[in-house]
Design a protein around this motif. Structure first.
Motif, PDB file in Angstrom:
ATOM      1  N   ILE A 152       0.893  -1.273   0.048  1.00 64.22           N
ATOM      2  CA  ILE A 152       0.071   0.166   0.210  1.00 64.22           C
ATOM      3  C   ILE A 152       0.947   1.355  -0.036  1.00 64.22           C
ATOM      4  N   PRO A 153       1.763   1.408   0.978  1.00 63.35           N
ATOM      5  CA  PRO A 153       2.617   2.712   0.797  1.00 63.35           C
ATOM      6  C   PRO A 153       3.384   2.645  -0.205  1.00 63.35           C
ATOM      7  N   VAL A 154       4.127   1.509  -0.794  1.00 66.66           N
ATOM      8  CA  VAL A 154       4.817   1.447  -2.062  1.00 66.66           C
ATOM      9  C   VAL A 154       4.080   2.053  -3.129  1.00 66.66           C
ATOM     10  N   THR A 155       2.891   1.278  -3.370  1.00 64.33           N
ATOM     11  CA  THR A 155       2.001   1.930  -4.554  1.00 64.33           C
ATOM     12  C   THR A 155       1.709   3.436  -4.498  1.00 64.33           C
ATOM     13  N   MET A 156       1.339   3.714  -3.171  1.00 65.49           N
ATOM     14  CA  MET A 156       1.135   5.226  -3.059  1.00 65.49           C
ATOM     15  C   MET A 156       2.436   6.133  -3.471  1.00 65.49           C
ATOM     16  N   ILE A 157       3.857   5.660  -3.228  1.00 65.61           N
ATOM     17  CA  ILE A 157       4.889   6.286  -3.709  1.00 65.61           C
ATOM     18  C   ILE A 157       4.986   6.226  -5.174  1.00 65.61           C
ATOM     19  N   THR A 158       4.867   5.063  -5.942  1.00 67.23           N
ATOM     20  CA  THR A 158       4.818   5.090  -7.277  1.00 67.23           C
ATOM     21  C   THR A 158       3.697   5.886  -7.961  1.00 67.23           C
ATOM     22  N   SER A 159       2.659   5.932  -7.506  1.00 68.18           N
ATOM     23  CA  SER A 159       1.454   6.711  -8.017  1.00 68.18           C
ATOM     24  C   SER A 159       1.775   7.960  -7.855  1.00 68.18           C
ATOM     25  N   PHE A 160       2.414   8.600  -6.634  1.00 62.13           N
ATOM     26  CA  PHE A 160       2.650   9.976  -6.817  1.00 62.13           C
ATOM     27  C   PHE A 160       3.654  10.199  -7.612  1.00 62.13           C
ATOM     28  N   PHE A 161       4.405   9.776  -8.278  1.00 67.99           N
ATOM     29  CA  PHE A 161       5.500   9.859  -9.129  1.00 67.99           C
ATOM     30  C   PHE A 161       4.886   9.763 -10.733  1.00 67.99           C
ATOM     31  N   PHE A 162       4.270   8.593 -10.762  1.00 68.25           N
ATOM     32  CA  PHE A 162       4.085   8.273 -12.292  1.00 68.25           C
ATOM     33  C   PHE A 162       2.550   8.758 -12.428  1.00 68.25           C
ATOM     34  N   LEU A 163       1.489   8.815 -11.545  1.00 68.82           N
ATOM     35  CA  LEU A 163       0.245   9.020 -11.829  1.00 68.82           C
ATOM     36  C   LEU A 163      -0.038  10.530 -11.491  1.00 68.82           C
ATOM     37  N   LYS A 164       0.974  11.206 -10.741  1.00 62.99           N
ATOM     38  CA  LYS A 164       0.631  12.589 -10.248  1.00 62.99           C
ATOM     39  C   LYS A 164      -0.429  12.656  -9.127  1.00 62.99           C
ATOM     40  N   GLU A 165      -0.735  11.617  -8.334  1.00 59.59           N
ATOM     41  CA  GLU A 165      -1.625  11.452  -7.307  1.00 59.59           C
ATOM     42  C   GLU A 165      -1.218  12.064  -6.299  1.00 59.59           C
ATOM     43  N   ARG A 166      -2.311  12.573  -5.600  1.00 56.78           N
ATOM     44  CA  ARG A 166      -2.151  13.385  -4.155  1.00 56.78           C
ATOM     45  C   ARG A 166      -2.914  12.603  -3.440  1.00 56.78           C
ATOM     46  N   TYR A 167      -2.460  12.665  -1.919  1.00 57.38           N
ATOM     47  CA  TYR A 167      -3.006  11.742  -0.965  1.00 57.38           C
ATOM     48  C   TYR A 167      -3.528  12.778   0.121  1.00 57.38           C
ATOM     49  N   SER A 168      -4.622  12.491   1.075  1.00 59.46           N
ATOM     50  CA  SER A 168      -4.811  13.299   2.246  1.00 59.46           C
ATOM     51  C   SER A 168      -3.745  13.065   3.230  1.00 59.46           C
ATOM     52  N   PHE A 169      -4.129  13.898   4.316  1.00 61.04           N
ATOM     53  CA  PHE A 169      -3.089  13.544   5.443  1.00 61.04           C
ATOM     54  C   PHE A 169      -3.464  12.231   6.305  1.00 61.04           C
ATOM     55  N   ILE A 170      -4.737  11.908   6.107  1.00 61.14           N
ATOM     56  CA  ILE A 170      -5.139  10.701   6.797  1.00 61.14           C
ATOM     57  C   ILE A 170      -4.522   9.637   6.445  1.00 61.14           C
ATOM     58  N   GLN A 171      -4.822   9.560   4.813  1.00 56.08           N
ATOM     59  CA  GLN A 171      -4.017   8.392   4.091  1.00 56.08           C
ATOM     60  C   GLN A 171      -2.556   8.186   4.287  1.00 56.08           C
ATOM     61  N   LEU A 172      -1.953   9.323   4.334  1.00 56.27           N
ATOM     62  CA  LEU A 172      -0.277   9.229   4.686  1.00 56.27           C
ATOM     63  C   LEU A 172      -0.141   8.935   5.881  1.00 56.27           C
ATOM     64  N   GLY A 173      -1.051   9.226   6.858  1.00 58.07           N
ATOM     65  CA  GLY A 173      -0.634   8.921   8.450  1.00 58.07           C
ATOM     66  C   GLY A 173      -0.944   7.440   8.437  1.00 58.07           C
ATOM     67  N   GLY A 174      -2.022   6.796   7.784  1.00 56.71           N
ATOM     68  CA  GLY A 174      -2.259   5.320   7.795  1.00 56.71           C
ATOM     69  C   GLY A 174      -1.125   4.592   7.103  1.00 56.71           C
ATOM     70  N   ALA A 175      -0.529   5.162   5.895  1.00 58.32           N
ATOM     71  CA  ALA A 175       0.648   4.387   5.486  1.00 58.32           C
ATOM     72  C   ALA A 175       2.065   4.505   6.371  1.00 58.32           C
ATOM     73  N   LEU A 176       2.152   5.402   6.964  1.00 57.01           N
ATOM     74  CA  LEU A 176       3.254   5.580   7.924  1.00 57.01           C
ATOM     75  C   LEU A 176       3.073   4.645   8.909  1.00 57.01           C
ATOM     76  N   VAL A 177       1.776   4.313   9.579  1.00 55.70           N
ATOM     77  CA  VAL A 177       1.694   3.433  10.478  1.00 55.70           C
ATOM     78  C   VAL A 177       1.902   2.095  10.078  1.00 55.70           C
ATOM     79  N   ILE A 178       1.382   1.671   8.722  1.00 54.47           N
ATOM     80  CA  ILE A 178       1.690   0.576   8.055  1.00 54.47           C
ATOM     81  C   ILE A 178       3.066   0.253   8.065  1.00 54.47           C
ATOM     82  N   ILE A 179       3.883   1.175   7.657  1.00 53.98           N
ATOM     83  CA  ILE A 179       5.433   0.944   7.592  1.00 53.98           C
ATOM     84  C   ILE A 179       6.039   0.722   9.030  1.00 53.98           C
ATOM     85  N   GLY A 180       5.433   1.121  10.109  1.00 57.13           N
ATOM     86  CA  GLY A 180       5.834   1.151  11.374  1.00 57.13           C
ATOM     87  C   GLY A 180       5.568  -0.371  11.699  1.00 57.13           C
ATOM     88  N   GLY A 181       4.441  -0.652  11.335  1.00 55.12           N
ATOM     89  CA  GLY A 181       3.838  -2.266  11.766  1.00 55.12           C
ATOM     90  C   GLY A 181       4.712  -3.209  10.955  1.00 55.12           C
TER      91      GLY A 181
END
Length: 472
Positions: A152-181
């Motif tokens: 999930i966080p890795v797909t968010m990163i690739t989408s950010f660069f290749f699809l120019k996708e932008r995410y909300s702070f809630i989504q970014l916070g959730g991705a960071l928590v997943i990485i911590g887990g």
């Protein structure tokens, strides 16, 4: 009626008396809670619940069987990778041929779709499957499930660069928590290993999320113009190209440590031994030395059945049964993925997928199910699971909020933003954001159906619903 009689009369009896000018008030009994639930359950709701339950159950069984198959082919991971690739080609090919020659499900427009796009998708999925199978033989089942969430966080990163996708702070916070887990889940392996986990192979398995995320993003880009891609047709070409590209990955094994080591001149004998394992024949067996007094002992370089050992003995008994069971339940599992997405949508699918994670880890900890390969929970494993579930929950909530905002904007609402005119004069101008009409549910269901057996985030499916690269 006298005053004394009225005082003796029950309080509610006067409601139906003649003194109420003929008014008749009916006393309504309270409705039990279970009756309310029953009355609210439509046929469609019951159908969706059945699909969700069957999806979760088949998903748990699918993950357990995959790990059991990996345990059978511990010394033949590359053979297993090729077997699972080529094994689906005749299945999907037969169904596709039937649809082409005897039905109108696959029109000429679909058959004219450029196969090079299938080739790119197949190459990315082949690399993903290589890391999953090779690394999975020395990665416990529970840890596999936790590491999978890193996509999930890795797909968010690739989408950010290749699809120019932008995410909300809630989504970014959730991705960071997943990485911590995920990091928390890896700690037991790093401090000494547990349940057959080996740090090198755990990270090797984790690397699978990188080509997997690129595959997700490419499916958004490469298949955005397809309104209704037949899933059997797509999976046939995907599995065919995945098998072809998978063959050329074997040189990597030349530099990998045991048990994945395959020298260039050993590939044919290795594949032969893998085929023998499929037939239930063990090749790598314990070696014994017989002393003059008749006693026996293991030789120094003999294999053992210890999952932490460098060389593990073969356990190929009924390997072919395990493969058939896994491939069969894998197809059933993916059918329920389609049914849940079709009838309930990506949000319900995401919730069900999140629920499947702890249930699968519980199954891996039950000796009756896993036998000698049981993986009991450690405190850090439990902590990693809880952290990832919290992160998944936050990410899902953020995705749902963002989806509602996008839908509200697409409905034609006007957003008023300040515009600064010449000479410092402030103007307020209504700006209408242009949106493309969302695609059909069939497109959502079929176009971006992931590789069999590999969990993908629900964002990929929602992305297919917006040509402007929505929530990926």
């Amino acid at each position: 009626m006298s005053n004394n009689d009225k005082e003796k009369q029950p309080l509610l009896s006067s409601i139906n008396s003649d003194e109420n000018n003929g008014a008749n008030i009916k006393i309504v009994e309270p409705v039990p809670w279970y009756s309310k639930i029953k009355n609210s359950m439509s046929k469609e709701t019951i159908t969706i619940l059945i699909y969700v339950v069957l999806y979760v159950c088949s998903g748990v069984i699918n993950s357990v069987l995959l790990k059991k198959v990996m345990n059978k082919f511990t010394n033949y991971a590359f053979f297993l990778s090729q077997l699972t690739n080529f094994g689906y080609v005749p299945i999907f090919g037969a169904v596709t041929a039937y649809k082409i020659f005897f039905t109108n499900d696959i029109p000429k427009e679909t058959r004219d779709f450029p196969t090079r796009k299938f080739a790119i998708m197949g190459a990315l999925d082949a690399i993903t499957g290589f890391f999953v199978v090779i690394g999975g033989v020395s990665t416990s089942g529970p840890l596999q499930q936790l590491l999978n969430q890193a996509i999930i966080p890795v797909t968010m990163i690739t989408s950010f660069f290749f699809l120019k996708e932008r995410y909300s702070f809630i989504q970014l916070g959730g991705a960071l928590v997943i990485i911590g887990g995920v990091i928390t889940s890896l700690i037991p392996s790093l401090v000494g290993g547990s349940g057959g986990n080996k740090p090198f192979w755990n990270f090797f398995y984790l690397l699978s999320v990188i080509p997997g995320s690129f595959s997700n993003v490419y499916k958004v880009v490469g298949f955005q113009a397809v309104d209704d891609m037949d899933v059997w047709y797509l999976q046939y070409w995907d599995s065919l190209y995945q098998s072809i590209f998978g063959i050329f990955l074997f040189p990597i094994n030349n530099w990998l440590p045991p048990p994945a080591t395959i020298k260039f001149n050993q590939i044919l004998p290795f594949m032969k031994e893998g085929a023998e394992c499929l037939a239930g024949i063990n090749t790598i067996l314990p070696s014994y030395y017989t002393y003059p007094n008749g006693t026996e002992s293991f030789t120094v370089n003999s294999c053992t059945y210890d999952p932490k050992a460098a060389l593990i003995c073969d356990d190929c008994h009924n390997a072919w049964i395990a493969i058939i069971l896994y491939m069969s339940i894998n197809i059933v599992y993916n059918i329920f993925i389609l049914l849940v997405l079709k009838h309930a949508g990506a949000t319900v699918y995401s919730i069900a997928n999140t629920l499947r994670l702890p249930l699968t880890n519980i199954a891996f900890s039950i000796p009756f199910i896993m036998g000698a390969a049981v993986s009991p929970f450690s405190p850090l494993s439990v902590a990693g699971l809880v952290i990832i579930l919290v992160g998944l929950g936050g990410y899902r909530v953020g995705s749902m909020v963002k989806q509602k905002k996008d839908a509200a904007a697409a409905s034609g609402q006007v957003k008023v933003i300040p515009s600064y005119g010449p000479a410092g004069m402030d103007n307020v101008m209504p700006v209408q954001k242009q949106f493309i009409e969302p695609k059909s549910q069939a497109h959502l269901r079929n176009s971006f159906f992931g590789k069999l057996g590999i969990a993908v985030p629900e964002a990929k499916y929602r992305a297919a619903n917006n040509n402007n690269y929505g929530d990926v």
